[in-house]
Design a protein around this motif. Structure first.
Motif, PDB file in Angstrom:
ATOM      1  N   SER A 248       0.721  -1.437  -0.163  1.00 48.47           N
ATOM      2  CA  SER A 248       0.086   0.220   0.179  1.00 48.47           C
ATOM      3  C   SER A 248       0.957   1.346   0.300  1.00 48.47           C
ATOM      4  CB  SER A 248      -1.018  -0.142   1.619  1.00 48.47           C
ATOM      5  OG  SER A 248      -1.274   1.345   1.341  1.00 48.47           O
ATOM      6  N   TRP A 249       0.486   1.891  -0.672  1.00 50.81           N
ATOM      7  CA  TRP A 249       1.631   3.319  -0.853  1.00 50.81           C
ATOM      8  C   TRP A 249       0.909   4.297   0.247  1.00 50.81           C
ATOM      9  CZ3 TRP A 249      -1.272   8.089  -0.844  1.00 50.81           C
ATOM     10  CH2 TRP A 249      -2.259   7.743  -1.592  1.00 50.81           C
ATOM     11  N   ARG A 252       3.686   3.683   2.710  1.00 47.74           N
ATOM     12  CA  ARG A 252       5.509   3.811   2.605  1.00 47.74           C
ATOM     13  C   ARG A 252       5.133   5.666   2.486  1.00 47.74           C
ATOM     14  NH1 ARG A 252       4.081   0.772  -2.487  1.00 47.74           N
ATOM     15  NH2 ARG A 252       3.431   1.963  -4.093  1.00 47.74           N
ATOM     16  N   ASP A 285       9.571   5.353  -5.721  1.00 47.77           N
ATOM     17  CA  ASP A 285       8.775   4.670  -5.523  1.00 47.77           C
ATOM     18  C   ASP A 285       8.530   5.487  -7.063  1.00 47.77           C
ATOM     19  OD1 ASP A 285       7.032   3.754  -3.065  1.00 47.77           O
ATOM     20  OD2 ASP A 285       5.475   4.284  -4.704  1.00 47.77           O
ATOM     21  N   GLU A 287       4.897   6.038  -6.913  1.00 52.35           N
ATOM     22  CA  GLU A 287       3.585   6.517  -6.338  1.00 52.35           C
ATOM     23  C   GLU A 287       4.246   7.573  -6.564  1.00 52.35           C
ATOM     24  OE1 GLU A 287       0.308   7.436  -6.396  1.00 52.35           O
ATOM     25  OE2 GLU A 287       0.443   4.933  -6.855  1.00 52.35           O
ATOM     26  N   VAL A 290       4.468   9.616  -2.675  1.00 51.98           N
ATOM     27  CA  VAL A 290       5.166   9.031  -1.503  1.00 51.98           C
ATOM     28  C   VAL A 290       6.700  10.048  -2.430  1.00 51.98           C
ATOM     29  CG1 VAL A 290       6.725   6.986  -1.267  1.00 51.98           C
ATOM     30  CG2 VAL A 290       3.963   6.740  -1.813  1.00 51.98           C
TER      31      VAL A 290
END
Lengths: 573, 492
Positions: A248-249, A252, A285, A287, A290
């Motif tokens: 799950s971002w 993170r 990352d 995402e 993040v």
């Protein structure tokens, strides 16, 4: 005419409107003070009991708070409030039970350790074992933290219950535990933290709900703070590694947010050997959110690792400065500015300078703005020799279509000028950029330059002020540009006037102002009046002073109202 | 337009077929399993190579790809959707399902889990910041959706399919599976939520032994919404499922269900985002009431308790619901609620919002409500008449004024004497609602005076006494006093 306080309270509570009842409830401490402890027990508390069933949440919220205040009135007998508070702590409405927990903590402050062990701990255990209402169990978790330290020989019991709640099926309880586990650890002996909490923390870090895992991050950091380097290595580090690879971002992201503090908590040794690598992955990352947060943490993170390890970060910075997402670049600028002072000069020059220069020409104005700012820090870290490479680009930034970029650039230039303190460098490199504020389209930029002028004059002395700079001002004044530019230049002259001695003011400045007093634009006239006024305070020569007076006097019948006003004002004192 | 939407909803699979068939014929090299299977004479013994091919394709579909970026792994993604189509086609032959799909259910469920159990993205409108204040009606679309949809469709058909029996499915539908599945309901993609709803619904219908567990997990979901997060995109869909679950409840209701009604259905009304699921919530409430009408008074109480503040749209919804629920109530049970109920109605009628007032006036067109009014005449008339009489004369809106006058006439007709008596009441209890703030302050003067005296005494008794700060006064902002965490407040 002595009223019975209890009757007044009851009368006011009969009211129809909830808000009036809430008000009345907050006045309970008046009643409690007057009634004294016996009547509180015999009258007030039974009355409150009746309220629990019928009143609105707002009133009960007020009641929960006031019970804490009543406890302060009868500190020695405050335990009589506990049964009420225990009920409130199990209420459905979140704010009511949170407030009740706070008040219970207040009550506990007045209790002896004996009472804590014999009354409070059983109450907590009771709440924690309530299977029908998860709200009771959540409140129990919040109560365990502040009271664990005082639980005496009952500590074992609380620990056991706490770890039991970690494996709850109800996600609400697990979330409560995940938030509090870092807090309760602060009160525990280290051996119990390692033996009891770490295993459940591990379990919570692998919870099926990302919300629970996310809440663990903060707790992870708090626990890391109380462990030593070796213990962190075996216990906390694996969890950090695992969380950095969480699917799950959101988790993170939560980890990225606290990464700098985490690095501080686990100490330099682990940060150097392991965290840099983990953090690098977060910086890469997939995402973008993040990455944005990770880069933000990086600004502080670099302070907690050894300088020699920083060169691992540099290639990443190069990557980040080319990120497709502008917020990432924006934050990357900041890091580049900061890291320059930590790295060897030649290294940052060869590896990062070009990237920063590219960022100064980015498509996004926020990136350009941050880049301009960082360029200042960067150049200051490298020293004067870096300036001639940056100045052309800073000059270009002063032509930026966005005034915010220009303002930041102006500030950067000024900061640089104030740090290098070298007249040679200043005259050759910076001054030409600085004087651009005189001609800037945006008032914000002009006043920015103006506001820092005194500091610059103090650093580069009168020679510069009445020399090069004054000639620029005169140039602005004499050229047929908009009146706002001329006003700005006049204000600049006023600033010069403050710092020069009489003769200079008289010989160099007054002739300029004298001319401006005859300007066709009324605003320039009255600004000139004010500048002339400041000049007159410096000048001793009576003849010139008369000249000034004379010139202002001529304006006293000016058709413009404002000019007239300022002229009169100037002559009056 | 409507037609198109309807047809696409009903048969998303059929619509896709021609396209899929075309791609399949293009890449003829790896033979579709279905054709190979068709050639197998004894379906009970599937040759190993076909089985391997099948497993390979499932494994391939379990691979994660970055679906947000269309330029990455183009070939693999294409292959993947072709395989999914093949797997999907297999479900149409009962023979194949029994011999190929059911024995490998574990891998199939794993494949589904790997695809759909993912951290939900936050859908970004566009890369550039939209103009502030600009209305954006475009639905947000998850770029990964086109790749997820076939998996969902496959899952749905797998559950719908008769072949996989309860026993073999049951072992995969664990508590943690359901919990993760429910978390997906928070997706911002409405089509995804629609699939989730249908799948969960079928699972519930099919897996009788898992029903209690599913209900409990849904409960937890709602508890989180009520107590912690205040926002959950899938609330409406979950309530939809609940509606059909509730209609299946046996009468009389079990205690567990009554608790659910009281701790979930009623508190759901107070959530700030209630507007988004109110329609479904109302349906669930009414279904409950149809099973057990005695619950109606609890709901009326709850509605009055959680009455919206500063949200007129929600108020209108509450009024609608209130009237509907009242009709279910037994009149004799309503007694303790009458003052609160009528006070609320008067507040709505006398309030500044026209639609709210209008809605509240509608109550008096309802016969059952008028019966309630009549049954409690000694309470209701003294409450209603003075207020109605006064605002009927002074209301600013013509149409409403007319209906207020009509209401006056109705009340007169019901009982002329009671009307007159109430009108001439010297101290009408609720007239303060329509009074201005100044007058209200005057009414409070006496008791405020008493409090002041008491406070003085308290200070005398204890010099360290700290005077209480009351939250509701002209100079205080309530939120500040209560230390409310504004992060909890969702701005709609």
């Amino acid at each position: 005419m002595s009223e019975n306080p209890f009757e007044v309270l009851k009368e006011d509570m009969e009211n129809e409107e909830v808000y009036l009842k809430v008000n009345a409830m907050h006045r309970v401490r008046v009643v409690a003070t007057l009634l004294g402890s016996d009547k509180i027990k015999s009258q007030l508390i039974p009355y409150f009991e009746t309220l629990l069933k019928k009143e609105d949440d707002e009133v009960l919220f007020a009641l929960s708070e006031e019970l804490g205040n009543i406890a302060q009135i009868i500190p020695n007998q405050s335990s009589c409030l506990l049964p009420l508070l225990e009920q409130l702590a199990g209420f459905d409405e979140t704010v009511v039970r949170e407030q009740a927990v706070k008040s219970i903590t207040i009550v506990c402050g007045f209790l002896g350790d004996n009472e804590i062990a014999n009354t409070i701990v059983p109450m907590i255990i009771r709440l924690a074992s309530n299977d029908t209402n998860f709200t009771c169990r959540v409140s129990a978790v919040s109560l365990m933290c502040p009271l664990y330290a005082r639980a005496g020989n009952q500590k074992e019991k609380i620990r056991q219950k706490f770890t039991e709640l970690c494996s709850e099926e109800t996600p609400m309880v697990r979330r409560a535990v995940a938030t509090k586990i870092g807090e309760i650890a602060q009160f525990m002996d280290k051996i119990h933290v390692i033996q009891d909490l770490i295993p459940v923390l591990k379990q919570l870090c692998q919870d099926e709900q990302d919300q629970v895992r996310l809440l663990c991050m903060e707790s992870l950091m708090n626990i890391a703070k109380i462990l030593n380097s070796g213990e962190n290595k075996t216990n906390i580090l694996p969890l950090i590694i695992q969380s950095a690879e969480d699917k799950s971002w959101r988790v993170r992201l939560a980890l990225s947010k606290i990464f700098a503090d985490l690095a501080e908590a686990v100490g330099k040794e682990i940060a150097d050997s392991s965290l840099i690598q983990i953090f690098s992955n977060l910086l890469k990352d997939i995402e973008c959110d993040v990455r944005v947060i990770a880069v933000k943490s990086l600004v502080r993170f670099i302070k907690f690792v050894s300088p020699e390890k920083l060169n691992l970060i540099v290639p990443l910075l190069q990557l980040l400065s080319k990120d497709p997402f502008s917020q990432v670049k924006q934050n990357a600028c900041e890091v580049i500015g900061q890291i320059a002072s930590l790295l060897p000069k030649e290294y940052s020059q060869s590896k990062l300078q070009q990237y920063l220069i590219d960022l100064m020409a980015d498509d996004n104005q926020d990136v350009r703005r941050n880049a301009a700012k960082s360029a200042g820090q960067f150049a200051a870290a490298i020293g004067p020799e870096a300036l001639n490479q940056f100045v052309p680009f800073l000059k270009k930034c002063m032509d930026d279509p966005k005034w915010r970029v220009r303002k930041e650039t102006m500030q950067t230039i000024i900061q640089l000028a104030l740090t290098v303190k070298n007249p040679d460098v200043f005259n050759k490199q910076l001054e030409s950029v600085f004087v651009m504020f005189l001609k800037d389209r945006a008032a914000e930029v002009r006043s920015m330059g103006l506001s820092q002028l005194p500091a610059l004059i103090a650093t580069y002395k009168q020679e510069w002020a009445v020399g090069n700079f004054l000639s620029k001002c005169v140039e602005t004044l004499s050229k047929d540009v908009g009146s706002l530019y001329r006003i700005n230049a006049l204000y600049a002259i006023q600033q010069i006037a403050y710092s020069v001695d009489g003769p200079v003011a008289q010989d160099r400045l007054w002739p300029i102002v004298q001319k401006c007093l005859k300007d066709p634009v009324p605003n320039i006239k009255f600004v000139s009046i004010r500048v002339a006024k400041s000049l007159s305070k410096k000048i001793d020569n009576q003849q010139t002073l008369n000249q000034i007076k004379q010139a202002i006097n001529e304006l006293i019948d000016d058709p413009d109202r404002d000019v007239k006003f300022y002229a009169q004002e100037a002559l009056q004192n | 337009m409507n037609n198109k939407a309807a047809s696409s909803k009903q048969t998303p699979a059929v619509r896709q077929q021609p396209q899929a068939a075309a791609t399949a014929s293009q890449n003829r090299t790896p033979q579709p399993i279905i054709q190979n299977m068709a050639r197998v004479t004894d379906p009970k013994h599937v040759p190993k190579e076909i089985r391997d091919q099948f497993l390979k394709k499932i494994h391939f579909c379990s691979q994660p790809y970055d679906f947000n970026d269309d330029t990455k792994n183009v070939k693999e993604k294409q292959e993947r959707s072709q395989y999914l189509q093949e797997l999907f086609d297999l479900l149409k032959e009962p023979n194949f399902v029994v011999n190929l799909v059911v024995p490998h259910l574990d891998l199939i469920i794993e494949m589904i889990e790997k695809n759909i159990f993912r951290p939900l993205p936050i859908l970004k409108k566009t890369a550039t910041n939209g103009e502030i204040g600009m209305e954006d009606d475009d639905q947000l679309i998850d770029p990964a959706w086109t790749h997820l949809q076939p998996v969902y469709e496959y899952f749905l058909q797998l559950i719908v399919n008769e072949q996989p029996d309860v026993k073999s499915l049951k072992i995969f539908i664990t508590h943690s599976f359901i919990q993760e599945f429910l978390e997906l309901f928070d997706s911002e993609e409405p089509r995804e939520r629609e699939y989730l709803k249908n799948i969960l619904h079928r699972l519930y219908a099919k897996l009788v032994p898992r029903r209690k567990m599913i209900r409990k997990a849904i409960n937890d979901c709602f508890y989180t919404l009520i107590h912690e997060t205040y926002k959950f995109n899938g609330a409406a869909e979950l309530l939809d499922i609940l509606a059909s679950i509730i209609s299946g409840f046996a009468v009389p209701l079990r205690e567990e269900h009554v608790i659910f009604f009281k701790t979930v259905i009623i508190p759901l009304h107070k959530v700030q985002t209630c507007q988004f699921y109110h329609e479904q919530l109302l349906r669930c409430s009414m279904l409950f009431l149809s099973k057990d009408p005695t619950l109606a008074t609890f709901l009326v109480e709850g509605l009055l308790r959680y009455w919206p503040f500063a949200n007129s749209a929600k108020e209108v919804m509450f009024l609608n619901e209130l009237l509907e629920v009242l009709e279910v109530c037994e009149i004799s049970k309503l007694e303790p609620l009458i003052p609160k109920l009528f006070k609320r109605l008067i507040k709505c009628i006398a309030g500044p919002h026209l639609q709210v007032a209008d809605r509240a006036m509608c109550f008096f067109e309802n016969d059952y409500f008028l019966t309630i009014l009549k049954s409690y005449k000694p309470f209701t008339f003294p409450l209603l008449v003075p207020v109605i009489a006064q605002i009927a004369d002074t209301h600013w809106h013509k149409v409403l004024q007319e209906s207020l006058n009509a209401l006056k006439t109705i009340l007169k007709e019901i009982d002329y004497q009671a009307f007159d008596k109430a009108l001439n009441n010297k101290d009408p209890k609720y007239l303060y609602i329509i009074q201005d703030a100044k007058n209200q302050k005057k009414d409070r003067q006496k008791i405020e005076e008493k409090w002041k005296n008491l406070t003085k005494q308290a200070i005398q008794k204890n010099p360290n006494f700290k005077e209480p700060i009351v939250p509701y006064s002209d100079t205080h902002i309530v939120g500040e006093h209560n230390g409310l965490n504004n992060g909890n407040i969702t701005i709609l």
